[in-house]
Scaffold this motif. Structure first.
Motif, PDB file in Angstrom:
ATOM      1  N   THR A  79       0.976  -1.305   0.195  1.00  0.00           N
ATOM      2  CA  THR A  79       0.102   0.093   0.027  1.00  0.00           C
ATOM      3  C   THR A  79       0.841   1.167  -0.012  1.00  0.00           C
ATOM      4  OG1 THR A  79      -1.702  -1.295   1.009  1.00  0.00           O
ATOM      5  CG2 THR A  79      -1.952   1.314   1.092  1.00  0.00           C
ATOM      6  N   ALA A  80       1.786   1.233   1.073  1.00  0.00           N
ATOM      7  CA  ALA A  80       2.945   2.294   0.860  1.00  0.00           C
ATOM      8  C   ALA A  80       3.537   2.470  -0.260  1.00  0.00           C
ATOM      9  CB  ALA A  80       3.835   2.320   2.067  1.00  0.00           C
TER      10      ALA A  80
ATOM     11  N   ALA B 219       1.214   4.228  -3.081  1.00  0.00           N
ATOM     12  CA  ALA B 219       0.944   5.698  -2.860  1.00  0.00           C
ATOM     13  C   ALA B 219       2.014   6.488  -3.294  1.00  0.00           C
ATOM     14  CB  ALA B 219       0.725   5.947  -1.443  1.00  0.00           C
ATOM     15  N   ALA B 220       3.256   6.040  -3.092  1.00  0.00           N
ATOM     16  CA  ALA B 220       4.636   6.676  -3.399  1.00  0.00           C
ATOM     17  C   ALA B 220       4.804   6.493  -5.027  1.00  0.00           C
ATOM     18  CB  ALA B 220       5.589   6.291  -2.690  1.00  0.00           C
TER      19      ALA B 220
ATOM     20  N   ALA C  22       2.351   6.553  -7.619  1.00  0.00           N
ATOM     21  CA  ALA C  22       1.309   6.583  -8.248  1.00  0.00           C
ATOM     22  C   ALA C  22       1.504   7.284  -9.686  1.00  0.00           C
ATOM     23  CB  ALA C  22       0.260   7.275  -7.562  1.00  0.00           C
TER      24      ALA C  22
ATOM     25  N   VAL D 272      -5.414  12.129 -10.093  1.00  0.00           N
ATOM     26  CA  VAL D 272      -4.456  11.637  -8.817  1.00  0.00           C
ATOM     27  C   VAL D 272      -4.171  12.565  -7.939  1.00  0.00           C
ATOM     28  CG1 VAL D 272      -2.356  10.562  -8.459  1.00  0.00           C
ATOM     29  CG2 VAL D 272      -3.654   9.926 -10.577  1.00  0.00           C
ATOM     30  N   ASN D 273      -4.189  12.198  -6.615  1.00  0.00           N
ATOM     31  CA  ASN D 273      -4.000  13.356  -5.519  1.00  0.00           C
ATOM     32  C   ASN D 273      -2.287  13.247  -5.334  1.00  0.00           C
ATOM     33  OD1 ASN D 273      -3.589  14.863  -3.400  1.00  0.00           O
ATOM     34  ND2 ASN D 273      -5.138  13.791  -2.114  1.00  0.00           N
TER      35      ASN D 273
ATOM     36  N   GLY E 191      -0.768  15.197  -3.430  1.00  0.00           N
ATOM     37  CA  GLY E 191      -0.595  15.061  -1.872  1.00  0.00           C
ATOM     38  C   GLY E 191       0.076  13.697  -1.339  1.00  0.00           C
ATOM     39  N   ASN E 192      -0.295  12.651  -1.939  1.00  0.00           N
ATOM     40  CA  ASN E 192       0.293  11.271  -1.660  1.00  0.00           C
ATOM     41  C   ASN E 192       1.689  11.045  -2.033  1.00  0.00           C
ATOM     42  OD1 ASN E 192      -2.205  10.521  -0.664  1.00  0.00           O
ATOM     43  ND2 ASN E 192      -2.911   9.765  -2.917  1.00  0.00           N
ATOM     44  N   LEU E 193       2.568  12.008  -2.633  1.00  0.00           N
ATOM     45  CA  LEU E 193       3.773  11.870  -2.924  1.00  0.00           C
ATOM     46  C   LEU E 193       4.655  12.373  -1.819  1.00  0.00           C
ATOM     47  CD1 LEU E 193       3.617  13.313  -6.678  1.00  0.00           C
ATOM     48  CD2 LEU E 193       4.430  10.884  -5.921  1.00  0.00           C
TER      49      LEU E 193
ATOM     50  N   THR F 291       1.149  19.108  -3.637  1.00  0.00           N
ATOM     51  CA  THR F 291      -0.215  19.019  -3.596  1.00  0.00           C
ATOM     52  C   THR F 291      -0.806  19.365  -4.832  1.00  0.00           C
ATOM     53  OG1 THR F 291      -1.882  20.439  -2.422  1.00  0.00           O
ATOM     54  CG2 THR F 291      -0.169  21.592  -3.436  1.00  0.00           C
TER      55      THR F 291
ATOM     56  N   ASN G  72      -1.539  10.655 -13.835  1.00  0.00           N
ATOM     57  CA  ASN G  72      -0.804   9.456 -13.765  1.00  0.00           C
ATOM     58  C   ASN G  72       0.658   9.620 -14.486  1.00  0.00           C
ATOM     59  OD1 ASN G  72       0.145   7.039 -12.492  1.00  0.00           O
ATOM     60  ND2 ASN G  72      -0.537   5.951 -14.345  1.00  0.00           N
TER      61      ASN G  72
END
Length: 155
Positions: A18-19, A22-23, A25, A58-59, A61-63, A68, A73
Motif C-alpha cells: 500500500t505504501a 501511494a508513493a 502513483a 490523482v492526488n 499530496g500522496n507523494l 499538492t 498519472n
C-alpha cells in the motif's frame, strides 16, 4: 511459523504494498501527455513554453514532500536537460490555481504551489543536474484548466 506470526507478516506485507503504491502513483515511464524536449544550457528561445491541460484524478499530496494538487498519472511534459552554470526554472501560468510537481534526475520529488504568484507555481534548480525532469502540472482545487508551462534559465 505460528498462525499469529503468519498474520503479522501478511499485515506488514500488505502495508508495504500500500505504501509503495501511494508513493509510485505517478509513472514517469509513461509517455508525457503534452510531449518532451531536449534542452542544453543556453537554450533559445528562453523561456521555452508549452500549452498543457493541468489537473487530473490523482492526488499529488500522496507523494513525498510538500506536494499538492490533482494531477494525471503520466507526466504532463518531459525535459531532458544538459546542465551548464545557469539555474533552471519551471513555472506555471494559468488563470486557475496551479501546482507543480517534478521528479528530478536524482529521483527526488520537487513540489510547489503559488511561489510564482497569483496562484502560479515555480520550482527553481539553482544548480541543475543533467538528466530527465518529469513534470506534472496540477490544479489545486481539482478539475482541469488550461495552463502554460514555462522553462527558463533567466529568472
Amino acid at each position: 511459523m505460528t498462525f499469529k506470526t503468519l498474520i503479522r507478516a501478511a499485515a506488514v506485507a500488505a502495508l508495504a504494498v500500500t505504501a509503495a503504491g501511494a508513493a509510485s502513483a505517478q509513472d514517469s515511464s509513461l509517455r508525457a501527455n503534452f510531449g518532451e524536449i531536449s534542452l542544453n544550457a543556453g537554450f533559445t528561445p528562453d523561456p521555452y513554453t508549452v500549452s498543457i491541460t493541468a489537473g487530473g484524478s490523482v492526488n499529488g499530496g500522496n507523494l513525498p514532500g510538500a506536494c499538492t494538487g490533482m494531477i494525471s498519472n503520466a507526466p504532463d511534459f518531459q525535459v531532458t536537460y544538459r546542465a551548464g552554470s545557469l539555474p533552471l526554472v519551471f513555472r506555471t501560468i494559468s488563470s486557475a490555481d496551479t501546482t507543480l510537481i517534478i521528479n528530478g534526475p536524482d529521483g527526488r520529488w520537487y513540489c510547489d504551489d503559488d511561489s510564482f504568484g497569483d496562484g502560479d507555481a515555480e520550482v527553481r534548480f539553482s544548480r541543475p543536474q543533467s538528466g530527465v525532469y518529469d513534470i506534472w502540472v496540477g490544479t489545486f482545487s481539482g478539475g482541469t484548466a488550461r495552463a502554460t508551462l514555462s522553462i527558463t534559465e533567466t529568472p
